[in-house]
Design an enzyme around this catalytic site. Sequence first.
Site, PDB file in Angstrom:
ATOM      1  N   PRO A  91       0.818  -1.211   0.000  1.00  0.00           N
ATOM      2  CA  PRO A  91       0.000   0.000   0.000  1.00  0.00           C
ATOM      3  C   PRO A  91       0.854   1.263   0.000  1.00  0.00           C
ATOM      4  O   PRO A  91       0.353   2.339  -0.321  1.00  0.00           O
ATOM      5  CB  PRO A  91      -0.834  -0.120   1.283  1.00  0.00           C
ATOM      6  N   GLU A 118       2.919  -6.859   8.123  1.00  0.00           N
ATOM      7  CA  GLU A 118       3.095  -5.413   7.919  1.00  0.00           C
ATOM      8  C   GLU A 118       4.062  -5.095   6.790  1.00  0.00           C
ATOM      9  O   GLU A 118       4.397  -3.946   6.571  1.00  0.00           O
ATOM     10  CB  GLU A 118       3.568  -4.743   9.213  1.00  0.00           C
ATOM     11  N   ARG A 163      -2.115  -8.641 -20.805  1.00  0.00           N
ATOM     12  CA  ARG A 163      -2.865  -8.173 -21.963  1.00  0.00           C
ATOM     13  C   ARG A 163      -1.987  -7.398 -22.941  1.00  0.00           C
ATOM     14  O   ARG A 163      -2.368  -7.194 -24.086  1.00  0.00           O
ATOM     15  CB  ARG A 163      -4.048  -7.325 -21.516  1.00  0.00           C
ATOM     16  N   ASP A 178      -9.195  -0.254 -24.998  1.00  0.00           N
ATOM     17  CA  ASP A 178      -9.501  -0.255 -23.576  1.00  0.00           C
ATOM     18  C   ASP A 178      -9.725   1.139 -23.042  1.00  0.00           C
ATOM     19  O   ASP A 178      -9.078   2.091 -23.463  1.00  0.00           O
ATOM     20  CB  ASP A 178      -8.316  -0.833 -22.777  1.00  0.00           C
TER      21      ASP A 178
HETATM   22 CL1  6GU Z   1      -0.252  -3.924  -3.613  1.00  0.00          CL
HETATM   23  N1  6GU Z   1      -0.759  -4.636  -1.102  1.00  0.00           N
HETATM   24  C1  6GU Z   1      -1.476  -4.539   0.024  1.00  0.00           C
HETATM   25  N2  6GU Z   1      -1.142  -5.322   1.069  1.00  0.00           N
HETATM   26  N3  6GU Z   1      -2.484  -3.717   0.186  1.00  0.00           N
HETATM   27  C2  6GU Z   1      -2.794  -2.955  -0.866  1.00  0.00           C
HETATM   28  C3  6GU Z   1      -2.113  -2.996  -2.077  1.00  0.00           C
HETATM   29  C4  6GU Z   1      -1.079  -3.855  -2.168  1.00  0.00           C
HETATM   30  N4  6GU Z   1      -2.666  -2.126  -2.928  1.00  0.00           N
HETATM   31  C5  6GU Z   1      -3.650  -1.564  -2.259  1.00  0.00           C
HETATM   32  N5  6GU Z   1      -3.736  -2.049  -1.012  1.00  0.00           N
END
Ligand code: 6GU
Length: 241
Positions: A91, A118, A163, A178
């Site tokens: 994230p 984590e 793709r 797309d």
């Molecule tokens: Cl790539 N990993 C995680 N754990 N949470 C996420 C993410 C990735 N993308 C959005 N939330």
Amino acid sequence: MRIDIITIFPEYLSPLALSLVGKACEAGSLDVRVHDLREHAHDRHRTVDDSPFGGGPGMVMKPDVWGEAIDAVLSQPPAAGARATLVVPTPVGHRFNHAAAEGLAAQEWLVFLPARYEGLDARIAAHYRTRAEVTAVHEYCIGDYVLAGGEAAVLVMVEALARFIPGVLGNDESVLDDSFAPGADGLLAAPAYTRPAQWRDLSVPEVLLSGDHARIAAWRREQGLQATRDYRPDLLRGEGS
Ligand code: 6GU
């Protein structure tokens, strides 16, 4: 293209054997290999995580276990001298979008490192950025929400990038049309319809039955514009990612 994925949940990646990606593997345009991280954890409990230095909740995945697993993958290049592009789903990363998918699809070798808990010890990305066998280490986030782990994000990224690999889509024009493709003017796609022309109390827009290709193209453009205004006004402001 070669794709290696290192995970504590190898079965989580089994959908890659299906559908478009699975067909690409059977056809030989993709070679996907899934590796079990725990084979590189050598204590009795095969520990892959530990508590964070500095305190706090959650667990951090151990650099020694990941380092041995990544080194093992890097020792098996798809061709002599091939260099790997490492992808860490997190994230805390750049947004994974159309351009990122296209960029990854142009590489000959991708190694995905989905972490649970984590996340990975931060020294993994730092170390592999210095390695001669590695072209880059990309940290990508697929959206503004938190997943329990990176495996689902790997499924998303592999399907999106596949793709762009020549021969993977039945029809190469599908990529150009797309939503989000530059050729589509950055607009969302118009709504689509198929037979029967009348279903329950709903009929197909008359223009699509007209055979007038110029009118159909103009209608689709207007509908795509309206969909973009409704759902993604950020794209019209040039803020889309
Ligand atoms: Cl790539 N990993 C995680 N754990 N949470 C996420 C993410 C990735 N993308 C959005 N939330």
